[in-house]
Design an enzyme around this catalytic site. Structure first.
Site, PDB file in Angstrom:
ATOM      1  CB  CYS A   1      61.593  11.941  33.061  1.00 57.20           C
ATOM      2  SG  CYS A   1      61.779  10.722  31.745  1.00 57.20           S
TER       3      CYS A   1
ATOM      4  CG  HIS B   1      63.938  15.450  31.315  1.00 57.01           C
ATOM      5  ND1 HIS B   1      62.603  15.786  31.463  1.00 57.01           N
ATOM      6  CD2 HIS B   1      63.960  14.360  30.496  1.00 57.01           C
ATOM      7  CE1 HIS B   1      61.859  14.949  30.764  1.00 57.01           C
ATOM      8  NE2 HIS B   1      62.654  14.076  30.162  1.00 57.01           N
TER       9      HIS B   1
ATOM     10  CB  CYS C   1      65.083  11.867  28.107  1.00 60.74           C
ATOM     11  SG  CYS C   1      63.347  11.362  28.034  1.00 60.74           S
TER      12      CYS C   1
ATOM     13  NE  ARG D   1      58.933  18.568  27.705  1.00 61.55           N
ATOM     14  CZ  ARG D   1      58.282  18.236  28.821  1.00 61.55           C
ATOM     15  NH1 ARG D   1      57.539  19.151  29.435  1.00 61.55           N
ATOM     16  NH2 ARG D   1      58.363  17.014  29.322  1.00 61.55           N
TER      17      ARG D   1
ATOM     18  CG  ASP E   1      60.708  15.594  26.983  1.00 60.77           C
ATOM     19  OD1 ASP E   1      60.620  16.643  26.319  1.00 60.77           O
ATOM     20  OD2 ASP E   1      59.942  15.320  27.919  1.00 60.77           O
TER      21      ASP E   1
END
Length: 215
Positions: free
Chosen positions: A101, A98, A42, A46, A44
């Site tokens: 999400c 994750h 992803c 993080r 993202d």
């Protein structure tokens, strides 16, 4: 340099620290890349691939997008897979989602988000298949996290259904496709116990046996 000087300063510190530990690291890295892993994750911020599994640059080939999707018509993703499999000869493809999400949440909330709604339709398709099971859960967090897991499983299937991966298996190339999920709350990876290593593990519907001419 008036903008983002802090990032350039941090880059110099990072490079110096690596060179102090391994003086020839960047010289050797510049000559070739030979990763064993393709990571499809992803976007993202993080969920950075290298840091999660604690490996140095050059050890993981990475493709990231919203909600770690593998779409059959996404030439960007397919090109990455082909380069990783055919040129780099990676031994493992890891689809890593994750929990929590944002893309999964957006696909479930039935609100308008703009252009990304077209991308999220792929997640809505998965939700439609498992809607009864997902809707039985009593909290939004549980519903989102279950769909995060189901999405990883579906994307593993999509990787395996590509002509790229199937041709690699037909040619005897050792290649395993894995499904993992990451918890941002504690930094721990979880194996979804989804691993495909050859054509015989695919359904006949998605198994490509040979080219066929249609008249």
């Amino acid at each position: 340099m008036r903008v983002l000087k802090n990032l350039f300063d941090q880059n110099k510190k990072w490079a110096a620290a690596i060179k102090e530990e391994r003086p020839d690291f960047f010289l050797n890295l510049s000559k070739q890349q030979n990763p064993e892993y393709l990571w499809i994750g992803c976007s993202d911020s993080r969920v950075p691939a290298n840091q999660i599994v604690d490996v140095l640059p050059g050890e993981i080939f990475v493709h990231r997008n919203i909600a770690n999707l593998v779409i059959h018509t996404d030439m960007n993703c397919l090109s990455v897979i082909q380069y990783a499999v055919d040129v780099l000869q990676v031994k493992h493809i890891i689809v890593c989602g994750h929990y929590g999400c944002g893309g999964i949440k957006a696909a479930l909330d039935n609100k308008e988000h703009g252009l990304i709604d077209n991308w999220l339709l792929h997640i809505k398709d998965i939700y439609r298949c498992y809607q009864v099971k997902i809707d039985m859960l009593d909290t939004e967090e549980k519903r989102v996290n279950l769909l995060c897991e189901l999405n990883v499983i579906r994307q593993v299937e999509n990787v395996c259904h590509t002509t790229i991966v199937q041709n690699a298996w037909k040619n005897g190339q050792k290649l395993a496709v894995h499904g993992w999920i990451y918890s941002i709350e504690d930094g721990i990876l979880h194996d979804m116990d989804v691993c495909v290593t050859n054509l015989n593990e695919l359904s006949h519907t998605h198994r490509i046996t040979q080219w066929q001419r249609y008249s």
